[in-house]
Design a protein around this motif. Structure first.
Motif, mmCIF file in Angstrom:
data_model
loop_
_atom_site.group_PDB
_atom_site.id
_atom_site.type_symbol
_atom_site.label_atom_id
_atom_site.label_comp_id
_atom_site.label_asym_id
_atom_site.label_seq_id
_atom_site.Cartn_x
_atom_site.Cartn_y
_atom_site.Cartn_z
ATOM 1 N N LYS A 69 30.163 28.965 49.374
ATOM 2 C CA LYS A 69 31.428 29.487 49.879
ATOM 3 C C LYS A 69 32.396 29.758 48.734
ATOM 4 C CE LYS A 69 31.248 27.719 54.492
ATOM 5 N NZ LYS A 69 32.064 27.422 55.631
ATOM 6 N N THR A 70 33.009 30.929 48.773
ATOM 7 C CA THR A 70 33.959 31.327 47.744
ATOM 8 C C THR A 70 35.276 30.582 47.921
ATOM 9 O OG1 THR A 70 32.959 33.513 47.578
ATOM 10 C CG2 THR A 70 35.214 33.294 46.757
ATOM 11 N N VAL A 71 35.750 29.972 46.826
ATOM 12 C CA VAL A 71 37.064 29.343 46.816
ATOM 13 C C VAL A 71 38.093 30.440 46.540
ATOM 14 C CG1 VAL A 71 38.558 27.617 45.742
ATOM 15 C CG2 VAL A 71 36.111 27.156 46.015
ATOM 16 N N PHE A 72 37.911 31.149 45.431
ATOM 17 C CA PHE A 72 38.740 32.318 45.149
ATOM 18 C C PHE A 72 37.988 33.284 44.249
ATOM 19 C CE2 PHE A 72 40.139 29.429 41.743
ATOM 20 C CZ PHE A 72 40.048 30.246 40.626
ATOM 21 N N GLY A 110 46.134 35.949 29.804
ATOM 22 C CA GLY A 110 47.380 35.432 30.361
ATOM 23 C C GLY A 110 47.560 35.799 31.820
ATOM 24 N N ASN A 111 47.224 37.022 32.170
ATOM 25 C CA ASN A 111 47.387 37.456 33.558
ATOM 26 C C ASN A 111 46.417 36.744 34.501
ATOM 27 O OD1 ASN A 111 49.597 39.184 33.304
ATOM 28 N ND2 ASN A 111 48.305 40.869 32.619
ATOM 29 N N THR A 117 47.060 30.371 38.800
ATOM 30 C CA THR A 117 48.068 29.317 38.946
ATOM 31 C C THR A 117 49.006 29.611 40.108
ATOM 32 O OG1 THR A 117 47.975 28.861 36.585
ATOM 33 C CG2 THR A 117 49.903 28.051 37.755
ATOM 34 N N ARG A 118 49.451 30.855 40.225
ATOM 35 C CA ARG A 118 50.355 31.229 41.316
ATOM 36 C C ARG A 118 49.679 31.137 42.676
ATOM 37 N NH1 ARG A 118 55.184 33.888 39.739
ATOM 38 N NH2 ARG A 118 55.277 34.122 37.488
ATOM 39 N N ALA A 119 48.332 31.196 42.687
ATOM 40 C CA ALA A 119 47.582 31.054 43.934
ATOM 41 C C ALA A 119 47.438 29.579 44.332
ATOM 42 C CB ALA A 119 46.206 31.698 43.789
ATOM 43 N N PRO A 123 44.842 26.519 36.323
ATOM 44 C CA PRO A 123 44.588 27.793 35.637
ATOM 45 C C PRO A 123 43.161 27.895 35.108
ATOM 46 C CG PRO A 123 45.991 26.393 34.302
ATOM 47 C CD PRO A 123 45.828 25.706 35.627
ATOM 48 N N VAL A 124 42.655 29.096 35.108
ATOM 49 C CA VAL A 124 41.363 29.394 34.485
ATOM 50 C C VAL A 124 41.697 30.006 33.131
ATOM 51 C CG1 VAL A 124 39.318 30.867 34.577
ATOM 52 C CG2 VAL A 124 40.147 29.765 36.662
ATOM 53 N N HIS A 125 41.262 29.352 32.071
ATOM 54 C CA HIS A 125 41.523 29.856 30.727
ATOM 55 C C HIS A 125 40.264 30.533 30.208
ATOM 56 C CE1 HIS A 125 45.436 27.990 30.499
ATOM 57 N NE2 HIS A 125 44.917 26.858 30.911
#
Length: 157
Positions: A69-72, A110-111, A117-119, A123-125
């Protein structure tokens, strides 16, 4: 613009061309305690936008899943417009495959981190990328394909 033949390489603009975020299994998937797997796909494309002007885009697709299942899913395409003139043809591909993506990629990183993060997720770096090594690998693969795959490396366990 001068009428001389001096080489020109200038950044005209860097911009986010596309961005999307999907959370198809929310809110139930957000209650899962298991760590998701993360898959990151990167791509580079270049095209001429006008005489002496080129658009180079770097894209990233980040897919996180728990089991099947997809998280995002985040897709971002960051682009730049570059003025490139009076550069020998044999160097143009390297400039658009190495120099331009190196300029655009930090904005993409960065985007992606910001959108994730806003979701509401950590964060994914995205890792640093050696675009020169990536470019050289692509060139080697193309040469091997043009040679008809004549040189194959066979290994045995």
């Amino acid at each position: 613009m001068a009428d001389n033949n001096d080489p020109v390489f200038q950044i005209q603009r860097v911009y986010m061309k596309e961005a999307s975020l999907e959370q198809p299994n929310s809110p139930a998937i957000l209650l899962e305690q298991e760590q998701p797997s993360v898959d990151i796909q990167l791509g580079v494309e270049a095209q001429q936008a006008a005489e002496g002007m080129f658009e180079v885009a770097v894209s990233a697709t980040v897919t996180t899943k728990i089991k099947d299942k997809t998280v995002f899913l985040v897709e971002v395409k960051q682009a730049g417009i570059f003025e490139i003139r009076n550069i020998p043809g044999d160097q143009m591909q390297a400039i658009m495959g190495i120099a331009c993506p190196q300029i655009v990629y930090p904005y993409l990183r960065g985007n992606v981190a910001d959108i994730v993060t806003r979701a509401g997720f950590p964060p994914v770096h995205l890792a640093e990328i050696n675009f020169q090594a990536m470019y050289e690998q692509q060139q080697a693969e193309q040469q091997q394909q043009q040679a008809g795959g004549a040189s194959r490396i066979i290994t045995s366990a």
